[in-house]
Design an enzyme around this catalytic site. Structure first.
Site, PDB file in Angstrom:
ATOM      1  N   GLY A 191     -12.942 -30.602  35.982  1.00 53.18           N
ATOM      2  CA  GLY A 191     -12.269 -31.831  36.420  1.00 53.18           C
ATOM      3  C   GLY A 191     -11.116 -31.467  37.343  1.00 53.18           C
ATOM      4  O   GLY A 191     -10.090 -32.147  37.382  1.00 53.18           O
TER       5      GLY A 191
ATOM      6  N   GLY B 117      -9.389 -34.004  39.843  1.00 54.33           N
ATOM      7  CA  GLY B 117      -8.724 -35.216  39.364  1.00 54.33           C
ATOM      8  C   GLY B 117      -7.211 -35.156  39.530  1.00 54.33           C
ATOM      9  O   GLY B 117      -6.672 -34.162  40.031  1.00 54.33           O
ATOM     10  N   GLN B 118      -6.548 -36.213  39.091  1.00 56.44           N
ATOM     11  CA  GLN B 118      -5.094 -36.310  39.274  1.00 56.44           C
ATOM     12  C   GLN B 118      -4.369 -35.121  38.646  1.00 56.44           C
ATOM     13  O   GLN B 118      -3.540 -34.476  39.283  1.00 56.44           O
ATOM     14  CB  GLN B 118      -4.571 -37.612  38.653  1.00 56.44           C
ATOM     15  CG  GLN B 118      -3.094 -37.836  38.923  1.00 56.44           C
ATOM     16  CD  GLN B 118      -2.429 -38.795  37.938  1.00 56.44           C
ATOM     17  OE1 GLN B 118      -3.009 -39.145  36.903  1.00 56.44           O
ATOM     18  NE2 GLN B 118      -1.228 -39.232  38.254  1.00 56.44           N
ATOM     19  N   LEU B 119      -4.696 -34.819  37.407  1.00 56.39           N
ATOM     20  CA  LEU B 119      -4.065 -33.688  36.727  1.00 56.39           C
ATOM     21  C   LEU B 119      -4.695 -32.361  37.158  1.00 56.39           C
ATOM     22  O   LEU B 119      -3.995 -31.367  37.370  1.00 56.39           O
ATOM     23  CB  LEU B 119      -4.204 -33.876  35.209  1.00 56.39           C
ATOM     24  CG  LEU B 119      -3.684 -32.751  34.331  1.00 56.39           C
ATOM     25  CD1 LEU B 119      -2.188 -32.538  34.528  1.00 56.39           C
ATOM     26  CD2 LEU B 119      -3.981 -33.053  32.858  1.00 56.39           C
TER      27      LEU B 119
ATOM     28  N   ASP C 147     -15.716 -29.125  39.496  1.00 57.18           N
ATOM     29  CA  ASP C 147     -15.660 -30.586  39.523  1.00 57.18           C
ATOM     30  C   ASP C 147     -17.037 -31.123  39.887  1.00 57.18           C
ATOM     31  O   ASP C 147     -17.847 -30.418  40.484  1.00 57.18           O
ATOM     32  CB  ASP C 147     -14.615 -31.071  40.540  1.00 57.18           C
ATOM     33  CG  ASP C 147     -14.164 -32.500  40.245  1.00 57.18           C
ATOM     34  OD1 ASP C 147     -13.159 -32.664  39.525  1.00 57.18           O
ATOM     35  OD2 ASP C 147     -14.829 -33.445  40.719  1.00 57.18           O
TER      36      ASP C 147
ATOM     37  N   ASP D 228     -21.253 -30.800  36.732  1.00 61.56           N
ATOM     38  CA  ASP D 228     -21.231 -32.037  35.951  1.00 61.56           C
ATOM     39  C   ASP D 228     -21.210 -31.592  34.498  1.00 61.56           C
ATOM     40  O   ASP D 228     -22.164 -30.963  34.014  1.00 61.56           O
ATOM     41  CB  ASP D 228     -22.499 -32.842  36.259  1.00 61.56           C
ATOM     42  CG  ASP D 228     -22.572 -34.112  35.428  1.00 61.56           C
ATOM     43  OD1 ASP D 228     -21.710 -34.306  34.551  1.00 61.56           O
ATOM     44  OD2 ASP D 228     -23.512 -34.903  35.661  1.00 61.56           O
TER      45      ASP D 228
ATOM     46  N   TYR E  67     -11.854 -45.973  26.039  1.00 63.72           N
ATOM     47  CA  TYR E  67     -11.137 -44.731  26.335  1.00 63.72           C
ATOM     48  C   TYR E  67     -10.352 -44.259  25.110  1.00 63.72           C
ATOM     49  O   TYR E  67     -10.425 -43.087  24.714  1.00 63.72           O
ATOM     50  CB  TYR E  67     -10.201 -44.997  27.514  1.00 63.72           C
ATOM     51  CG  TYR E  67      -9.341 -43.848  27.945  1.00 63.72           C
ATOM     52  CD1 TYR E  67      -9.888 -42.719  28.529  1.00 63.72           C
ATOM     53  CD2 TYR E  67      -7.957 -43.913  27.794  1.00 63.72           C
ATOM     54  CE1 TYR E  67      -9.077 -41.680  28.950  1.00 63.72           C
ATOM     55  CE2 TYR E  67      -7.137 -42.884  28.215  1.00 63.72           C
ATOM     56  CZ  TYR E  67      -7.697 -41.758  28.783  1.00 63.72           C
ATOM     57  OH  TYR E  67      -6.896 -40.736  29.206  1.00 63.72           O
TER      58      TYR E  67
ATOM     59  N   LYS F 222     -10.855 -40.936  22.855  1.00 69.34           N
ATOM     60  CA  LYS F 222      -9.799 -39.919  22.731  1.00 69.34           C
ATOM     61  C   LYS F 222      -9.468 -39.662  21.264  1.00 69.34           C
ATOM     62  O   LYS F 222      -9.254 -38.516  20.854  1.00 69.34           O
ATOM     63  CB  LYS F 222      -8.544 -40.352  23.503  1.00 69.34           C
ATOM     64  CG  LYS F 222      -8.691 -40.235  25.019  1.00 69.34           C
ATOM     65  CD  LYS F 222      -8.819 -38.788  25.473  1.00 69.34           C
ATOM     66  CE  LYS F 222      -8.994 -38.629  26.965  1.00 69.34           C
ATOM     67  NZ  LYS F 222      -9.321 -37.257  27.366  1.00 69.34           N
TER      68      LYS F 222
END
Ligand code: SER
Length: 324
Positions: free
Chosen positions: A13, A16-18, A39, A58, A148, A152
């Protein structure tokens, strides 16, 4: 586990943002060639592609994940690929599949192929409308009501189970909304707190999708990176929580971030048009009690709202000048 400079690290990932920022930080610390970015999409810019190894992956493709793990033999995996809250509400089955099966694939690959440490992010979304909203404790009523959040919370319990049953050194943080200038979030409820800065520096007005008095826990990206790496480097005997740690830095509302921005842009205009994300925000904590993180591995944030605003605006303005 202490990471030595030659240990390989896999970030899933990484686009992504992080992921973007964490990959960058890890490459700075451990050398670009030791940090494999993976990613589902190819890197957006050549700089990212060329800054170190990249694998198209993936995480739902278990065989491909195992192939990548066999090839690089990472000592650590940071597994960050997930659908965030608003997107998962729109694609509930896929959100569940990606967030849960992806985690299982990583945990199983780690156990089967001898990866020593796994990092997996949880979220304030594990809490729900029955949770005490102010200063939400580590242990309390959870009952999340978003796909979500349910994924989590289940994921946290599975991480703990893999630790107990398999001795896997898996560590996790319940991130608040993350705010940074280098990367954009996608599909979250806390995204407004990034978007609003972009609008301010480009001289536009902002239409906020949350009400002006909606308080949520938030954190500036440098603090999130620091917390993540501090947690991963802490001696194992200091880590008493193997589900996920509450993590706090600041709490603010759209009205407060607007006021903070107006110290620099007095004419900045914001209007409010709450959408379905309001309901999600209303089910989450307003602020977080992170005493366990502070006591067990000395967590301490550096940024409050105004300090973050000052830094965000300077950096976004600079990016704008460079890109013009
Ligand atoms: N920032 C995330 C979201 O809004 C919460 O973890 O979905």
């Amino acid at each position: 586990m202490q990471t030595t400079p030659s240990d390989t690290i896999l970030v899933i990932g990484a686009g992504g943002q992080l992921g973007l920022e964490l990959t960058h930080e890890l490459r700075q610390r451990y050398g670009a060639s030791n940090v494999v970015a993976a990613d589902v999409r190819p890197p957006k810019d050549e700089a990212t592609q060329e800054s170190g190894p990249f694998e198209l992956l993936d995480v739902l493709d278990k065989n491909r994940l195992e192939e990548v793990v066999r090839r690089y033999k990472p000592k650590q995996i940071y597994h960050l690929a997930a659908l965030l809250s608003a997107t998962a509400e729109k694609n509930p089955k896929f959100g569940w599949q990606l967030n849960m099966d992806g985690l299982f694939h990583v945990l199983d690959a780690a156990v089967d192929l001898g990866v020593q440490q796994v990092y997996w992010p949880s979220s304030i979304a594990v809490f729900g409308p029955d949770t005490p909203r102010a200063n939400t404790p580590q242990l309390t009523v959870m009952n999340p009501n978003t796909v979500y959040g349910i994924s989590k919370l289940a994921g946290e319990q599975w991480c703990e189970w893999y630790f107990r049953k398999h001795g896997l050194d898996v560590r996790s943080l319940r991130y608040p909304g993350l705010i940074g200038y280098k990367s954009l979030p996608g599909g979250g409820t806390t995204d407004y707190a990034v978007d609003i800065y972009h609008k301010a520096v480009t001289g536009q007005r902002y239409e906020c999708f949350l009400q002006e008095n909606t308080y949520l826990p938030m954190m500036y990206m440098p603090d999130a990176l620091k917390a993540t790496l501090d947690l991963m480097h802490a001696p194992a005997d200091q880590i008493n929580i193997r589900s996920s740690y509450n993590l706090g830095a600041m709490s603010f509302s759209p009205a407060e971030v607007t006021a903070s921005i107006r110290r620099h842009y007095p004419d900045f205009q914001v209007s409010y048009q709450p959408d379905s994300r309001q309901q999600i925000a209303d089910s989450w904590p307003a602020s977080i009690d992170d005493t366990a993180a502070r006591q067990q591995w000395s967590w301490q944030p550096d940024y409050d709202l105004d300090r973050m605003t000052d830094d965000m605006l300077v950096n976004l303005k600079q990016q704008l000048t460079v890109s013009v």
